[in-house]
Design a protein around this motif. Structure first.
Motif, short mmCIF file in Angstrom:
data_model
loop_
_atom_site.label_atom_id
_atom_site.label_comp_id
_atom_site.label_asym_id
_atom_site.label_seq_id
_atom_site.Cartn_x
_atom_site.Cartn_y
_atom_site.Cartn_z
N ARG A 1 -78.36 12.13 110.18
CA ARG A 1 -79.10 13.34 109.85
C ARG A 1 -79.53 13.34 108.39
O ARG A 1 -78.80 12.91 107.50
CB ARG A 1 -78.25 14.58 110.13
N LEU A 2 -80.72 13.90 108.16
CA LEU A 2 -81.28 13.95 106.81
C LEU A 2 -80.77 15.13 106.00
O LEU A 2 -80.96 15.17 104.78
CB LEU A 2 -82.81 14.03 106.90
N ASP A 3 -80.15 16.11 106.64
CA ASP A 3 -79.76 17.34 105.94
C ASP A 3 -78.28 17.36 105.58
O ASP A 3 -77.74 18.43 105.27
CB ASP A 3 -80.13 18.57 106.77
N GLN A 4 -77.64 16.22 105.61
CA GLN A 4 -76.24 16.13 105.18
C GLN A 4 -76.11 14.88 104.33
O GLN A 4 -76.28 13.77 104.82
CB GLN A 4 -75.31 16.09 106.39
N GLN A 5 -75.85 15.06 103.05
CA GLN A 5 -75.99 13.98 102.08
C GLN A 5 -74.75 13.08 102.03
O GLN A 5 -74.03 13.05 101.05
CB GLN A 5 -76.31 14.54 100.70
N SER B 1 -78.00 19.66 99.04
CA SER B 1 -76.73 19.08 99.49
C SER B 1 -75.53 20.01 99.28
O SER B 1 -74.62 20.03 100.10
CB SER B 1 -76.48 17.75 98.79
N LEU B 2 -75.51 20.77 98.20
CA LEU B 2 -74.36 21.63 97.89
C LEU B 2 -74.51 23.04 98.42
O LEU B 2 -73.65 23.89 98.20
CB LEU B 2 -74.11 21.65 96.37
N ASP B 3 -75.61 23.31 99.10
CA ASP B 3 -75.83 24.63 99.69
C ASP B 3 -74.83 24.84 100.83
O ASP B 3 -74.57 23.93 101.61
CB ASP B 3 -77.26 24.73 100.21
N SER B 4 -74.27 26.04 100.91
CA SER B 4 -73.33 26.36 101.98
C SER B 4 -73.44 27.85 102.28
O SER B 4 -74.00 28.62 101.48
CB SER B 4 -71.89 26.03 101.55
N GLY C 1 -80.75 16.40 100.46
CA GLY C 1 -79.63 16.73 101.33
C GLY C 1 -79.81 18.05 102.03
O GLY C 1 -78.86 18.61 102.58
N GLY C 2 -81.04 18.57 102.04
CA GLY C 2 -81.34 19.84 102.70
C GLY C 2 -82.18 19.64 103.94
O GLY C 2 -82.50 18.52 104.33
N ALA C 3 -82.57 20.75 104.55
CA ALA C 3 -83.27 20.71 105.84
C ALA C 3 -84.78 20.71 105.71
O ALA C 3 -85.48 20.73 106.73
CB ALA C 3 -82.82 21.90 106.69
N ASN C 4 -85.31 20.66 104.48
CA ASN C 4 -86.76 20.71 104.31
C ASN C 4 -87.51 19.67 105.13
O ASN C 4 -88.53 20.01 105.74
CB ASN C 4 -87.13 20.57 102.83
#
Length: 428
Positions: free
Chosen positions: A205-209, A404-407, A63-66
Motif C-alpha cells: 500500500r502507498l498510504d503506509q510508509q 505518514s505520521l497522520d493518525s 505516506g498518505g492517501a493522496n
C-alpha cells in the motif's frame, strides 16, 4: 473575443500567438481552466492510472492517501487496481523533482529519477562534512547491491543494517543533528536515484510508509540534464495549464537560468492575467505552452456543478501552492479562513466546485464518516459526492491519512475545529 498578439520566447516558433485580453482572464476563469487541465471535470473518466498521472501530473506521496484519491477522483480507479499497477511496475513511487517522492507512470521513471539525482548528491555532501569520503559510500553501495541480490525477498533498512554490520558507519550525535544517523540512507538514496534499487511498499500500500528495497536495474534515461529539465517544464506547464515563473521554480527547484532556458526551449508564452500586478501576491503573469494559449482563449467555464473532494496535497494545489487563489473573495474574509488564505499549503482537505474551494473536510475513522465544513451549506450534488467519497474511504482505505505520521489522534483537533465551524455557520 478580442485578442492581442504576443510572441513566444523560442526561435523555433515563427508565428505570434494570440491570447485573450488580460481582463478576460479572471481568477474565476483561471480556476475553472486549471480544474479542466487537471481532469477533474470528468474528462479522465475511464482512464488508466498511467494516463491520469501523465495528464494531471505526478501524485505527491508522503505516506498518505493522496495518490489513491488522485486516481479515484479523476478516473474512479479503486485501491485494488492501484496496488496491482504498483506491483506490475506500471506506476511506482520514486524520488523525482526536488528529490521529493511522487507516484508516476513507467514512461517517466528514468528521466524523473535523473531529476532527483541532485538531491541524492546533496545528501552525500552532508555525510561528507562528517568525514565520510566518496569511496566509503561507493563501497557501501556495492555491498547493499550484493546483499539484496543474495536475499530471497526485499529487505527493509533495519534488515539491511543487520546484514551489513560494520560496513554501515554510525555518525554519532553530530550526524543526528544533521539528519544523518548512519551512512546507509545516503547509499540507498544514491542507488535509488540511479535506478539500481527501488523501494517496495512493505504491505503493498502507498498510504503506509513502511518500505523494503529490492534490486532494479532500470536503464538510464536517453536525456541529458538539459533535456530532462526541458521535459519537466513541458509537463509541468501542461499539468497546470500555466504557472508563474516563481511557481515553476518552486516545483522544479531549477535555478533562474535553468528555468529561463527550459521555458525558451518549449516556446513558452508569457500571458498577462486580470490579476497581474507587481504588488499582488501570486499576481505575476502565467507562462503557458503555445497550444494551451489558444485552448484557453476558446475555453468556456462549465455552467453546472462539478463537485470533488481532494487531498490537501493534490496536484491542483501542490503544483503551484496557490490555495488562496482557489478561494472566492468573500470566503477569504471569513474569520476562520483568513489565516488559510495566507497559507501556501492547506491544513485540511478541500471540497471544490469547478476549481473553487467551497469547504474543508477530514475523515473520522472511529465513526466511519467525513466531517465537512461547507462555507455556504450543501447542495444535493455536494451531499452526494461526500457520501460517495466517504463510502470509498470506508471500503478501500479504512482511514484517510494526509501523511505518514497522520493518525486519528493527531487529527482530532482539526476534526473538532471543522465540526465547530460548521455548527457556528449553520453549514456542514
Amino acid at each position: 473575443m478580442s485578442t492581442q498578439p504576443v510572441t513566444t520566447h523560442a526561435p523555433s516558433v515563427k508565428e505570434p500567438v494570440d491570447i485573450p485580453e488580460p481582463q478576460s482572464l479572471t481568477r474565476e476563469r483561471l480556476r475553472a481552466w486549471a480544474w479542466h487541465r487537471q481532469g477533474l471535470d470528468g474528462s479522465l473518466a475511464g482512464s488508466t492510472a498511467e494516463q491520469v498521472l501523465a495528464r494531471a501530473g505526478w501524485a505527491r506521496s508522503v505516506g498518505g492517501a493522496n495518490p489513491y484519491l488522485t486516481l479515484f477522483a479523476r478516473a474512479g480507479i479503486r485501491r485494488e487496481q492501484v496496488d496491482a499497477d504498483v506491483l506490475a511496475h506500471r506506476i511506482l513511487e520514486l524520488p523525482a523533482a526536488r528529490g521529493c517522492t511522487y507516484v508516476l507512470g513507467r514512461d517517466d521513471f528514468a528521466w524523473a529519477l535523473q531529476l532527483g539525482r541532485d538531491a541524492a548528491e546533496s545528501a552525500f555532501k552532508v555525510v561528507g562534512r562528517l568525514g565520510v569520503d566518496r569511496g566509503e559510500v561507493t563501497l557501501l553501495e556495492e555491498q547493499v547491491l550484493h546483499t539484496l541480490a543474495e536475499a530471497d525477498r526485499p529487505l527493509d533498512p533495519r534488515q539491511l543494517k543487520d546484514e551489513l554490520g560494520d560496513s554501515v558507519r554510525n555518525l554519532g550525535e553530530e550526524g543526528k543533528k544533521k539528519g544523518a544517523t548512519t551512512t546507509l540512507p545516503t547509499a540507498l538514496g544514491l542507488l535509488q536515484s540511479d535506478g539500481r534499487i527501488r523501494r517496495v511498499p512493505a504491505n503493498g500500500r502507498l498510504d503506509q510508509q513502511h518500505y523494503a528495497y529490492e534490486p532494479w536495474g532500470l536503464p538510464a534515461s536517453n536525456f541529458d540534464d538539459d533535456a530532462a529539465r526541458t521535459e519537466l517544464i513541458r509537463r509541468y506547464l501542461g499539468w497546470t495549464g500555466g504557472a508563474t515563473f516563481k511557481q515553476s521554480q518552486w516545483f522544479t527547484a531549477f535555478t533562474v537560468a535553468q528555468t529561463k532556458a527550459a521555458l525558451a526551449a518549449v516556446g513558452a508564452v508569457e500571458v498577462p492575467t486580470a490579476q497581474t500586478s507587481q504588488d499582488a501576491a501570486g499576481g505575476d503573469a502565467l507562462w503557458m505552452l503555445p497550444d494551451d494559449v489558444g485552448l484557453l482563449a476558446a475555453f468556456d467555464e462549465p455552467a453546472d456543478e462539478q463537485i470533488q473532494l481532494l487531498a490537501g496535497t493534490d496536484s491542483l494545489f501542490l503544483l503551484r501552492r496557490n490555495a488562496a487563489d482557489l478561494l472566492a473573495d468573500e470566503d477569504q474574509h471569513k474569520p476562520a479562513l483568513e489565516s488559510l488564505a495566507l497559507q501556501a499549503d492547506l491544513p485540511d482537505h478541500p471540497i471544490l466546485d469547478r476549481g473553487r474551494i467551497i469547504g474543508l473536510w477530514q475523515y473520522e475513522p472511529a465513526k466511519e464518516r467525513i466531517v465537512p465544513w461547507l462555507f455556504h451549506g450543501p447542495t444535493a450534488a455536494v451531499t452526494q459526492r461526500i457520501a460517495e467519497v466517504e463510502a470509498w474511504i470506508r471500503e478501500d482505505l479504512g482511514d484517510f491519512r494526509a501523511f505518514s505520521l497522520d493518525s486519528p489522534a493527531t487529527r482530532q483537533k482539526r476534526i473538532d475545529a471543522l465540526a465547530a465551524s460548521a455548527e457556528a455557520s449553520g453549514a456542514g
